[in-house]
Scaffold this active site. Structure first.
Site, PDB file in Angstrom:
ATOM      1  N   LYS A   1      -3.502  36.467  -4.176  1.00 64.26           N
ATOM      2  CA  LYS A   1      -4.264  36.989  -3.036  1.00 64.26           C
ATOM      3  C   LYS A   1      -5.431  36.066  -2.703  1.00 64.26           C
ATOM      4  CE  LYS A   1      -4.067  40.767  -5.345  1.00 64.26           C
ATOM      5  NZ  LYS A   1      -3.946  42.050  -6.030  1.00 64.26           N
TER       6      LYS A   1
ATOM      7  N   SER B   1      -1.204  37.802 -10.006  1.00 60.55           N
ATOM      8  CA  SER B   1      -1.433  38.823  -8.987  1.00 60.55           C
ATOM      9  C   SER B   1      -2.777  38.591  -8.291  1.00 60.55           C
ATOM     10  CB  SER B   1      -1.393  40.202  -9.666  1.00 60.55           C
ATOM     11  OG  SER B   1      -1.962  41.183  -8.863  1.00 60.55           O
TER      12      SER B   1
ATOM     13  N   ARG C   1       5.038  47.403 -11.422  1.00 62.42           N
ATOM     14  CA  ARG C   1       4.356  47.248 -12.727  1.00 62.42           C
ATOM     15  C   ARG C   1       3.629  48.530 -13.100  1.00 62.42           C
ATOM     16  NH1 ARG C   1       0.444  42.662 -11.608  1.00 62.42           N
ATOM     17  NH2 ARG C   1      -0.297  43.101 -13.691  1.00 62.42           N
TER      18      ARG C   1
ATOM     19  N   HIS D   1     -14.423  36.923  -6.582  1.00 58.73           N
ATOM     20  CA  HIS D   1     -13.568  38.074  -6.886  1.00 58.73           C
ATOM     21  C   HIS D   1     -14.032  38.667  -8.196  1.00 58.73           C
ATOM     22  CE1 HIS D   1      -9.973  40.566  -7.049  1.00 58.73           C
ATOM     23  NE2 HIS D   1      -9.936  40.279  -8.337  1.00 58.73           N
TER      24      HIS D   1
ATOM     25  N   ASP E   1       3.196  40.503  -4.107  1.00 59.91           N
ATOM     26  CA  ASP E   1       2.328  41.076  -5.138  1.00 59.91           C
ATOM     27  C   ASP E   1       2.223  42.589  -4.979  1.00 59.91           C
ATOM     28  OD1 ASP E   1       0.194  41.152  -7.226  1.00 59.91           O
ATOM     29  OD2 ASP E   1      -0.972  41.831  -5.502  1.00 59.91           O
TER      30      ASP E   1
END
Ligand code: URA
Length: 455
Positions: A187, A183, A168, A82, A161
């Site tokens: 995922k 967050s 947010r 990621h 999320d």
């Protein structure tokens, strides 16, 4: 339990129990806690932070709020990467085929994304015929058969999320370390991989502008991943200029192919050296992590695991590139998802913009700094990204930067090329691109590309 009391508890800087965190996430996801109360709680978290235990529970509660992908039908240790997001980041197209060619399965779900270019999925659509929404069975079959499949996000991954992030975004509570870390990791945990490598970008084009906050984010996410039983590494990489030369959808696929075609890694063009380094570092940690994980789960019945060093993993990843095996794997993966693999062996066939315009500097000197997000904005102006979910992306446009921080640029040398389809935006794109760079009479050293590894 009452949300009012939980807001007050966090406001007064006390630690929540696991049950309290679960209550907040479950009730908010079901619509039983209103936005105004959740906003007040998020702001209390913003100011008072969260303990390690609270952050881990928040992550798990969000990961449990929807489906968790079941990758058990895929043989072997599953790896994922990621990136926290940067400009010109095309490492997935390099890293994934390297690992797959080494026999490590990558079952990757990626997003489309809002911003300066499309997400990974949009970029792949620059390849003629490529199908990003194959069935779950085809996805699993491809990963077992050729070790790689990449599809758009499906299912209902971490819906808590999604809801919280939207709140947010409008309550000035995005840039809170426990909220960002939970967050991202919710995922990743829901996506099911055993080994997770996080590329935490740091610099003018990243969420985290300075190294200390990037290190803290990396450390928190690594703790969450390891705490949830996944082997996790956080690599902090420089994002004080775009990664590589090319920014844009088809252009980024083109550049990834250029890297996969390299035969001699000791003689690499300055422009793509940093892209190669980030890609090889991520791939090596993923490979090493997979072998370590295999080692940890190996037993008499499953004796396959053998831990290896970073250097051994790195040599294998380099060889995957120089032998051409990673390039062949990329072409095989493209074909398996209906794409035209000729475009991989001959990237000149990828979509091309109508105008390719050279850009020159008005004063020569050394490239000293770059406002990286401004370069991202240029791509957006050219039509390469989405301003809203409904925007249609132009896959052919973008920027090709020929000079990088630390290099000297003369007035009569091409500094960059702008690839545009709409003639009317070229002038503005050129002005903003040049405005994003600072040129100095004195030589400036570029930042180290790999800044820190957290494990
Ligand atoms: N990316 C995410 O997915 N979440 C954040 O909070 C920030 C970046």
């Amino acid at each position: 339990m009452r949300m009012y009391d939980l807001i007050m508890k966090k406001r007064n800087n006390f630690e929540h129990s696991k049950e309290e965190i679960r209550y907040i996430i479950e009730k908010f996801t079901k619509g039983e806690i209103p936005d105004y109360q959740m906003s007040a709680w998020l702001m209390s978290v913003y100011f008072n932070g969260m303990t390690k235990e609270e952050t881990l529970e928040l992550t798990n509660a969000m990961a449990d709020s929807g489906d968790r992908l079941d990758l058990s039908k895929i043989n072997g240790v599953k790896v994922d990467k990621h990136s926290t997001g940067g400009v010109g980041d095309k490492t997935t197209f390099i890293v994934a085929p390297i690992l797959a060619s080494l026999g490590i399965p990558m079952a990757k779900m990626s997003g489309r994304g809002l911003g300066h270019t499309g997400g990974t999925i949009d970029k792949l659509e620059a390849i003629k015929g490529f199908n990003v929404s194959i069935s779950e069975d085809a996805f699993i079959y491809n990963v077992n058969n050729i070790k790689l499949s990449l599809v758009g996000q499906t299912g209902n991954l971490a819906p808590a999320d999604k809801k919280i992030y939207a709140l947010r975004d409008v309550t000035a509570t995005v840039d809170s370390l426990p909220l960002i870390a939970s967050s991202i990791m919710s995922k990743k945990l829901a996506a099911g991989a055993d080994v997770i490598v996080l590329d935490v970008k740091c610099g003018s084009g990243a969420f985290m502008k300075d190294e200390d906050s990037a290190k803290e984010l990396a450390k928190t996410m690594v703790e969450i991943g390891n705490g949830a039983g996944r082997k996790t590494y956080g690599i902090i990489t420089d994002m004080n200029e775009p990664l590589g030369c090319k920014v844009g959808n088809a252009l980024e696929v083109y550049e990834a192919v250029e890297v996969l075609k390299l035969k001699d890694l000791d003689n690499v063009d300055f422009g793509i050296k940093r892209l190669l380094e980030v890609s090889l570092t991520l791939a090596s940690y993923m490979y090493m992590g997979a072998k370590k994980y295999e080692g940890e789960i190996s037993n008499e019945e499953n004796p396959s695991g053998k831990a290896i060093s970073y250097e051994e993993a790195r040599n294998l990843c380099e060889e995957a590139v120089t032998s051409g095996r990673a390039l062949d794997k990329f072409a095989e993966f493209v074909s398996a998802q209906g794409g035209d693999s000729d475009m991989i062996y001959n990237p000149e066939l990828l979509p091309k913009a109508k105008y390719i315009v050279p850009v020159y500097v008005s004063e020569e000197g050394y490239i000293a700094s770059c406002k990286t997000s401004e370069v991202g904005m240029v791509s957006l102006i050219l039509g390469g990204g989405r301003e809203t979910k409904e925007s249609i992306i132009d896959l052919a446009v973008g920027i090709d930067i020929r000079k990088h921080i630390g290099e000297y640029v003369k007035k009569d040398e091409v500094f960059a090329y702008i690839h545009a389809d709409d003639e009317s935006v070229i002038k503005e794109a050129e002005k903003r691109l040049l405005g994003a760079y600072e040129i100095s009479y004195e030589k400036v050293e570029p930042e180290k590309i790999i800044k820190f590894v957290s494990e």
